[in-house]
Design a protein around this motif. Structure first.
Motif, PDB file in Angstrom:
ATOM      1  N   VAL A 793      43.705  60.437  44.142  1.00  0.00           N
ATOM      2  CA  VAL A 793      43.856  60.161  45.569  1.00  0.00           C
ATOM      3  C   VAL A 793      42.476  59.896  46.151  1.00  0.00           C
ATOM      4  O   VAL A 793      41.601  60.773  46.125  1.00  0.00           O
ATOM      5  CB  VAL A 793      44.540  61.341  46.300  1.00  0.00           C
ATOM      6  CG1 VAL A 793      44.684  61.025  47.776  1.00  0.00           C
ATOM      7  CG2 VAL A 793      45.900  61.629  45.653  1.00  0.00           C
ATOM      8  N   LEU A 794      42.269  58.665  46.659  1.00  0.00           N
ATOM      9  CA  LEU A 794      40.967  58.257  47.182  1.00  0.00           C
ATOM     10  C   LEU A 794      41.122  57.707  48.589  1.00  0.00           C
ATOM     11  O   LEU A 794      42.181  57.161  48.955  1.00  0.00           O
ATOM     12  CB  LEU A 794      40.361  57.161  46.289  1.00  0.00           C
ATOM     13  CG  LEU A 794      40.230  57.466  44.787  1.00  0.00           C
ATOM     14  CD1 LEU A 794      39.824  56.203  44.055  1.00  0.00           C
ATOM     15  CD2 LEU A 794      39.202  58.558  44.568  1.00  0.00           C
ATOM     16  N   ASP A 795      40.039  57.832  49.379  1.00  0.00           N
ATOM     17  CA  ASP A 795      40.074  57.112  50.642  1.00  0.00           C
ATOM     18  C   ASP A 795      39.765  55.639  50.359  1.00  0.00           C
ATOM     19  O   ASP A 795      39.385  55.257  49.236  1.00  0.00           O
ATOM     20  CB  ASP A 795      39.083  57.710  51.650  1.00  0.00           C
ATOM     21  CG  ASP A 795      37.638  57.650  51.188  1.00  0.00           C
ATOM     22  OD1 ASP A 795      36.903  58.637  51.414  1.00  0.00           O
ATOM     23  OD2 ASP A 795      37.220  56.611  50.593  1.00  0.00           O
ATOM     24  N   ALA A 796      39.905  54.793  51.334  1.00  0.00           N
ATOM     25  CA  ALA A 796      39.802  53.340  51.128  1.00  0.00           C
ATOM     26  C   ALA A 796      38.448  52.932  50.565  1.00  0.00           C
ATOM     27  O   ALA A 796      38.355  52.095  49.654  1.00  0.00           O
ATOM     28  CB  ALA A 796      40.066  52.612  52.446  1.00  0.00           C
ATOM     29  N   ASP A 797      37.369  53.516  51.074  1.00  0.00           N
ATOM     30  CA  ASP A 797      36.029  53.134  50.609  1.00  0.00           C
ATOM     31  C   ASP A 797      35.796  53.564  49.160  1.00  0.00           C
ATOM     32  O   ASP A 797      35.218  52.817  48.359  1.00  0.00           O
ATOM     33  CB  ASP A 797      34.960  53.750  51.521  1.00  0.00           C
ATOM     34  CG  ASP A 797      34.903  53.060  52.871  1.00  0.00           C
ATOM     35  OD1 ASP A 797      34.444  53.690  53.836  1.00  0.00           O
ATOM     36  OD2 ASP A 797      35.331  51.884  52.956  1.00  0.00           O
ATOM     37  N   GLU A 798      36.250  54.768  48.808  1.00  0.00           N
ATOM     38  CA  GLU A 798      36.077  55.240  47.433  1.00  0.00           C
ATOM     39  C   GLU A 798      36.838  54.354  46.453  1.00  0.00           C
ATOM     40  O   GLU A 798      36.312  53.948  45.412  1.00  0.00           O
ATOM     41  CB  GLU A 798      36.576  56.684  47.315  1.00  0.00           C
ATOM     42  CG  GLU A 798      35.649  57.726  47.910  1.00  0.00           C
ATOM     43  CD  GLU A 798      36.228  59.120  47.781  1.00  0.00           C
ATOM     44  OE1 GLU A 798      35.442  60.062  47.605  1.00  0.00           O
ATOM     45  OE2 GLU A 798      37.464  59.273  47.858  1.00  0.00           O
ATOM     46  N   GLN A 799      38.101  54.064  46.794  1.00  0.00           N
ATOM     47  CA  GLN A 799      38.903  53.235  45.901  1.00  0.00           C
ATOM     48  C   GLN A 799      38.293  51.854  45.769  1.00  0.00           C
ATOM     49  O   GLN A 799      38.221  51.303  44.664  1.00  0.00           O
ATOM     50  CB  GLN A 799      40.341  53.127  46.427  1.00  0.00           C
ATOM     51  CG  GLN A 799      41.229  52.234  45.558  1.00  0.00           C
ATOM     52  CD  GLN A 799      42.698  52.382  45.877  1.00  0.00           C
ATOM     53  OE1 GLN A 799      43.174  53.478  46.135  1.00  0.00           O
ATOM     54  NE2 GLN A 799      43.428  51.278  45.864  1.00  0.00           N
ATOM     55  N   ARG A 800      37.829  51.284  46.889  1.00  0.00           N
ATOM     56  CA  ARG A 800      37.245  49.933  46.838  1.00  0.00           C
ATOM     57  C   ARG A 800      36.014  49.930  45.947  1.00  0.00           C
ATOM     58  O   ARG A 800      35.826  49.014  45.139  1.00  0.00           O
ATOM     59  CB  ARG A 800      36.886  49.477  48.250  1.00  0.00           C
ATOM     60  CG  ARG A 800      36.422  48.015  48.324  1.00  0.00           C
ATOM     61  CD  ARG A 800      36.049  47.615  49.745  1.00  0.00           C
ATOM     62  NE  ARG A 800      37.169  47.816  50.657  1.00  0.00           N
ATOM     63  CZ  ARG A 800      37.196  48.738  51.601  1.00  0.00           C
ATOM     64  NH1 ARG A 800      36.170  49.578  51.755  1.00  0.00           N
ATOM     65  NH2 ARG A 800      38.236  48.851  52.398  1.00  0.00           N
ATOM     66  N   HIS A 801      35.184  50.958  46.037  1.00  0.00           N
ATOM     67  CA  HIS A 801      33.959  50.990  45.244  1.00  0.00           C
ATOM     68  C   HIS A 801      34.248  51.078  43.751  1.00  0.00           C
ATOM     69  O   HIS A 801      33.704  50.306  42.951  1.00  0.00           O
ATOM     70  CB  HIS A 801      33.092  52.181  45.657  1.00  0.00           C
ATOM     71  CG  HIS A 801      31.944  52.429  44.720  1.00  0.00           C
ATOM     72  ND1 HIS A 801      30.821  51.625  44.694  1.00  0.00           N
ATOM     73  CD2 HIS A 801      31.772  53.376  43.755  1.00  0.00           C
ATOM     74  CE1 HIS A 801      29.995  52.060  43.754  1.00  0.00           C
ATOM     75  NE2 HIS A 801      30.549  53.130  43.172  1.00  0.00           N
ATOM     76  N   ILE A 802      35.112  52.025  43.357  1.00  0.00           N
ATOM     77  CA  ILE A 802      35.396  52.229  41.934  1.00  0.00           C
ATOM     78  C   ILE A 802      36.123  51.030  41.349  1.00  0.00           C
ATOM     79  O   ILE A 802      35.755  50.491  40.296  1.00  0.00           O
ATOM     80  CB  ILE A 802      36.205  53.516  41.729  1.00  0.00           C
ATOM     81  CG1 ILE A 802      35.354  54.733  42.096  1.00  0.00           C
ATOM     82  CG2 ILE A 802      36.690  53.634  40.290  1.00  0.00           C
ATOM     83  CD1 ILE A 802      36.074  56.045  41.973  1.00  0.00           C
TER      84      ILE A 802
END
Length: 871
Positions: A793-802
């Motif tokens: 479970v990631l916030d939008a910025d974390e998911q976008r980065h990874i």
């Protein structure tokens, strides 16, 4: 479908149950994956129970399976192993599985095999009305494997079943698979992964039905099983084709694609792929000829007696003292069993043949019978794999009966009795000399030696050539390097044939003698290199470059050593010099070390001719230990990947710096390692080791590699992966570019189910070096799965980065990928702010490379149906 106590199947069932919630199509294909896994595991179990034999059925089967690109080949091999010639070599415990596969059951039978076959046959006839029905026939489980192979190829390989049909056949297929999982003997056995630690004991990781039969390995340190997976078939039996790790993170099976000595392994659970080492299976069985010292096919007149022994060796150089000693022992009336002991290639077989052909001209014996278990010929151009004549007591008894044209020639029990009668002198024929060449290659050495030693009576004689001294013969003869005069004769003979006599002078010949330790085979190889180069060559460099030669001479002996003997050998190889025996004992037996039987280890190394014990000429008679050049170079090669490397390095530092007057106050590395071993010993006694661990942690602040020592201790000794993660992170803070540290961290994060940290570590490793493309693809598969199952479970910025960073890495090297790899890249695009255009582009590219790829087709349909809707 219910769960299973066999962990790989249990995890696969979890995957199938998740797929059932998605669609009938996804459920059906995951059931097919499960079925493929079942067939492969059943085959692996039968292979584990297959003993080595002279027809090399086990080698041939594994060679085919690492190359098998279809489940049909696995089903075919399962059938052959259960019902073909190989099945006669199964261990007794494996016959239960054989019977479960081969026994046929008629219509109406309540057996699980019949239920599984009928349910699967219904699936096949539902898909193809013309498919052969089994309802009125007597069938065995072999039919199930055949039907499943057809089903897989009809659907995944060459068809696209409709959803309506799948909704009907999925329950039937699931029922069929459930019968196999619940009832096949393979899935009720004990399965474990074994990893030997520094003390010689094993970390036992069970993944099927407990591990009671393996617990002794966690308590005892004298065993020498290679690390890997094992199944309990009346004892540990290695499973070469099923791979996992001590944490049971994932499970892999061969998946074909054999190229350049590598083959692909696949996890049906996670879809990850890895490379397997297939170099041991490059040579086809049919390309393995008989040895140059194989027995003749018939008994014929040789001199004054009957014999099947090979002809005299060409260009033999006499070894007068050894020949006289062996001749006298063969012709006396005192010693029934004589052994020629020595390193591989030292000339034991040539010596035996020279003497036996002389004895054949006497009137002492009725016959000389030759049995060869040799599986490698040491030729001047290099070692060559050959087919042994005999590998077991039954092989020997049957061959002997056939040679003597005895009525028992086709019956094992009667043949054994006839051989025993001839050994003891109770038969009408005799007396005999029975020769067992390359005894160390025989499958059940202890059984054969006991049979021969207990049966033989004078005037019959037994002559054994062997690399070991494990069996106490009535008269052992040590065959070492050649004497100086004999060596000169050997060099002159070979140099004359090769036309290089002018290149050799006395000084260079002396260096050859010294560095080869008078070893005939090593000398032949060295002179061959001189002839090829047309000049003198550096002896050490040539020997070090001859990996095949070193393996042929020493690999079998090294693999059979106990953990303690391997450690002593690697320590001695690290310093090629005379080592005082007292000094070695002082280092290895210091209080901080785990208990180690140094005396037994040295005796074991002597038995296998891997070291020499030299007594000084002084009044005190002090002993020194030496390792010949070739053995030393082999040991250094093994040292590179040895799990004992840290411990041996610690010992080496003390030996090299302090000798017999060891001073443990010096050497930071040895102090840390010593403290870790002491902590392990205290922990086994149930004592508090927090103080020892805190000292290691403090020392690691100035010596970063100690963090890895601490991490391995916490992981393997304490099963504390969380603490091990902290230690590895501290190590990487100091050594951020160390690939091993990052790989270990990834494994630990996965074991502790920390997906975000695991993915960050995967990205860091990928950025650090250019990894194999399948590692990137596996990382993408892992990330997509975590996001799909909402385990990450990631916030939008974390998911976008990874997601975007991994996507960039894959896109930069997309040309290396296949259709499945591109489907994973497409899913990354979907998770990257719903970039459906890019996802469609990569799916289209994947279908261009493989038009039937189910992963690309599934995503293509989803894109077409959903358009730009959210996932």
């Amino acid at each position: 479908m219910t769960s299973s106590t066999f962990l790989p199947v249990s995890r696969m069932l979890e995957r199938a149950n998740l797929a059932r919630e998605e669609s009938d199509t996804a459920y059906f294909f995951d059931l097919l994956y499960l079925g493929e896994m079942l067939i492969k595991v059943l085959t692996v179990e039968l292979l584990a129970g297959l003993q080595a034999d002279r027809e090399q059925h086990r080698y041939a089967a594994i060679s085919e399976l690492v190359r098998a690109d279809s489940i049909g080949k696995w089903a075919e091999l399962l059938d052959q192993l259960a019902s073909g010639p190989a099945s006669q070599h199964l261990v007794p415990a494996g016959r239960e599985s054989q019977r479960a596969i081969t026994i046929a059951f008629g219509p109406g039978s309540d057996s699980w095999q019949r239920k599984a076959v009928d349910a699967l046959n219904s699936v096949c006839t539902c898909l193809d009305a013309n498919y052969e029905e089994m309802s009125g026939k007597k069938v065995s489980f072999r039919r199930w494997a055949h039907d499943f192979s057809w089903l897989r190829n009809r659907t995944r390989g060459h068809g696209a079943p409709r959803g309506a049909a799948l909704s009907v056949i999925c329950p039937q297929l699931a029922d069929s698979l459930a019968e196999v999982i619940k009832n096949a003997p393979a899935f009720s056995r004990s399965w474990v992964h074994l990893q030997r630690n520094l003390s010689g004991k094993y970390r036992v990781s069970p993944f099927g039905n407990g591990h009671e039969g393996f617990l002794y390995l966690a308590r005892e340190s004298e065993h020498n099983l290679p690390d890997g997976t094992y199944v309990d078939l009346g004892g540990p039996r290695a499973c070469e084709l099923l791979f996992t790790d001590p944490d049971l993170t994932d499970f892999f099976l061969p998946n074909g694609n054999f190229r350049n000595g590598k083959y692909e392994t696949l996890s049906y659970i996670s879809d990850e792929r890895r490379s397997g080492d297939g170099t041991s299976y490059l040579l086809p069985v049919e390309a393995q000829p008989r040895s140059e010292t194989a027995a003749q096919p018939d008994m014929a007149y040789v001199g004054n007696l009957f014999s099947n022994m090979p002809p005299l060796p060409e260009h033999y150089v006499r070894r007068a003292e050894l020949e006289q000693q062996l001749t006298e022992r063969l012709c006396d009336d005192r010693y029934p069993v004589i052994t020629l002991q020595g390193r591989g290639g030292v000339g034991k077989t040539s010596l035996a043949l020279e003497v036996l052909h002389k004895v054949a001209r006497m009137d002492e014996f009725f016959g000389i019978v030759w049995f060869s278990a040799r599986d490698i010929d040491l030729l001047p151009e290099g070692p060559k794999v050959v087919r042994p004549d005999v590998l077991s007591t039954d092989d020997i008894a049957l061959d002997f009966s056939q040679l003597m044209a005895h009525p028992a020639a086709r019956k094992s029990k009667e043949s054994r009795q006839y051989l025993a009668d001839c050994l003891s002198g109770n038969a009408s024929e005799g007396p005999f000399i029975f020769v067992f060449d390359n005894f160390e290659t025989v499958r059940e050495q202890a059984e054969l030696y006991q049979f021969v030693s207990n049966s033989v009576r004078l005037p019959n004689k037994v002559l054994i050539t062997t690399r070991t001294r494990e069996f106490k013969a009535d008269y052992p003869i040590e065959v070492g390097g050649m004497r100086r005069g004999e060596y000169s004769e050997l060099v002159a003979s070979i140099a004359g044939r090769l036309g290089i006599s002018s290149l050799l002078d006395p000084e260079y010949e002396e260096s050859l003698f010294r560095e080869s330790d008078g070893h005939p085979y090593i000398t032949k190889v060295l002179l061959g290199e001189i002839a090829e180069a047309g000049r003198k060559v550096a002896v050490k460099r040539v020997v070090a470059a001859k990996d095949a030669m070193l393996d042929a001479l020493f690999e079998r002996s090294f693999a059979s050593l106990s953990s303690a003997a391997q450690r002593v050998f690697l320590t001695l190889c690290g310093w090629r010099s005379l080592v005082p025996r007292l000094g070695l004992e002082a280092v290895l037996l210091r209080p901080e070390n785990d208990r180690l039987d140094v005396e037994g280890a040295i005796a074991e190394l002597e038995q296998r001719s891997l070291i020499e014990v030299i007594s000084s000429q002084g009044a005190r008679g002090e002993e020194f230990l030496s390792v010949p050049l070739a053995a030393s170079l082999f040991g250094k090669k093994k040292f590179v990947t040895s799990p004992m490397r840290i411990a041996v390095n610690s010992d080496l530092k003390l030996i090299q710096e302090f000798g017999p007057t060891t001073d443990a106050a010096h050497g930071l590395a040895s102090r840390i390692e010593r403290l870790a071993r002491s902590a392990a010993k205290q922990m086994e006694l149930g004592k508090d080791i927090s103080q020892e661990l805190s000292v290691i942690e403090y020392m690691a602040t100035g010596y970063p590699s100690a963090w890895l020592t601490l991490a391995e201790f916490q992981r393997n000794q304490m099963s504390d992966n969380v603490a091990a993660i902290r230690a590895v992170n501290r190590y990487l803070e100091n050594c951020p570019d160390d690939q091993y540290g990052w790989k270990l961290l990834i494994t630990l994060y996965r074991a502790t189910e920390e997906p975000l940290a695991e993915m960050n570590a995967r990205l860091r490793l990928a950025e650090l070096t250019e990894p194999p493309f399948h590692d990137l693809s596996s990382a993408a598969s892992r990330l997509n799965g975590l996001l799909h199952r909402k385990e990450l479970v990631l916030d939008a910025d974390e998911q976008r980065h990874i997601v975007r960073r991994l996507r960039e890495l894959l896109e930069a090297r997309h040309i290396e990928g296949d259709a499945t790899d591109l489907s994973r890249l497409a899913w990354l695009c979907m998770y990257d702010d719903q970039d459906t255009a890019a996802a469609d582009r990569w799916v289209t590219e994947g279908l261009n490379r493989e038009s039937t790829n189910e992963h690309c087709l599934r995503l293509k349909r989803r894109l077409a149906a959903n358009g730009s809707d959210s996932l």
